[in-house]
Design an enzyme around this catalytic site. Sequence first.
Site, mmCIF file in Angstrom:
data_model
loop_
_atom_site.group_PDB
_atom_site.id
_atom_site.type_symbol
_atom_site.label_atom_id
_atom_site.label_comp_id
_atom_site.label_asym_id
_atom_site.label_seq_id
_atom_site.Cartn_x
_atom_site.Cartn_y
_atom_site.Cartn_z
ATOM 1 N N ARG A 127 0.885 -1.174 0.000
ATOM 2 C CA ARG A 127 0.000 0.000 0.000
ATOM 3 C C ARG A 127 0.913 1.212 0.000
ATOM 4 O O ARG A 127 1.800 1.322 0.825
ATOM 5 C CB ARG A 127 -0.864 -0.021 1.266
ATOM 6 C CG ARG A 127 -1.649 1.250 1.541
ATOM 7 C CD ARG A 127 -2.843 1.315 0.614
ATOM 8 N NE ARG A 127 -3.954 2.079 1.128
ATOM 9 C CZ ARG A 127 -4.037 3.395 1.126
ATOM 10 N NH1 ARG A 127 -3.038 4.117 0.680
ATOM 11 N NH2 ARG A 127 -5.107 4.003 1.570
ATOM 12 N N ARG A 140 -1.417 -5.661 4.212
ATOM 13 C CA ARG A 140 -0.497 -4.996 3.293
ATOM 14 C C ARG A 140 0.636 -4.312 4.052
ATOM 15 O O ARG A 140 0.445 -3.811 5.150
ATOM 16 C CB ARG A 140 -1.231 -3.915 2.480
ATOM 17 C CG ARG A 140 -2.432 -4.410 1.753
ATOM 18 C CD ARG A 140 -3.231 -3.280 1.204
ATOM 19 N NE ARG A 140 -3.828 -2.491 2.274
ATOM 20 C CZ ARG A 140 -4.745 -1.567 2.113
ATOM 21 N NH1 ARG A 140 -5.177 -1.285 0.907
ATOM 22 N NH2 ARG A 140 -5.241 -0.905 3.126
ATOM 23 N N GLU A 177 -11.601 4.636 -5.069
ATOM 24 C CA GLU A 177 -11.888 3.202 -5.065
ATOM 25 C C GLU A 177 -12.334 2.719 -6.448
ATOM 26 O O GLU A 177 -13.017 3.433 -7.172
ATOM 27 C CB GLU A 177 -12.985 2.891 -4.042
ATOM 28 C CG GLU A 177 -12.590 3.169 -2.613
ATOM 29 C CD GLU A 177 -11.467 2.276 -2.117
ATOM 30 O OE1 GLU A 177 -11.475 1.062 -2.410
ATOM 31 O OE2 GLU A 177 -10.575 2.799 -1.421
#
Length: 161
Positions: free
Chosen positions: A40, A88, A48
């Site tokens: 990330r 992540r 999104e």
Amino acid sequence: MKFILSIVLTALLTGSAFADKVCKVSDGDTFNLCPKKRVRLACIDAPEVRHNKKQSGQPMGFESREFLKETTMGKDVKVRCVAQSYDRRVCFAEVNGRDLSEMMVLEGLAFVSPTKWAYCKGEYGLKLTKYQEYAKAKKVGIWRLPNGGVRPWEYRHTNSH
């Protein structure tokens, strides 16, 4: 026990730097380094994309993902991880010597994240904020939308119920 494991994992990931090829891009701020290292991008939040049939995704989500894909797919990306969030690693990342978070913000394809993390404050945070103001003034990417559209963190909150 879970708490201790989390601390150990964070300590191992913090400051670790390595390079690997990108084999998958999920959205404008998340990608996988081969074989299965999910990353990330630090300090930004991209619109999104549609991940399932129930969600429509956000305006500019597809464009954001495609830009990151074109910029990184199959290329060596150097990362320096600073935290772990969900599944992540949170990392600063570069391709061909260029900072990916900076590129995404300059192109108007991600917002500067309103984060509490110290690694997003100070000089780096100020630079990202200046880049965001530049993109906003030039009306590129998300800044073509009224006030930049709905922020991804607001979108997730609204659509998680």
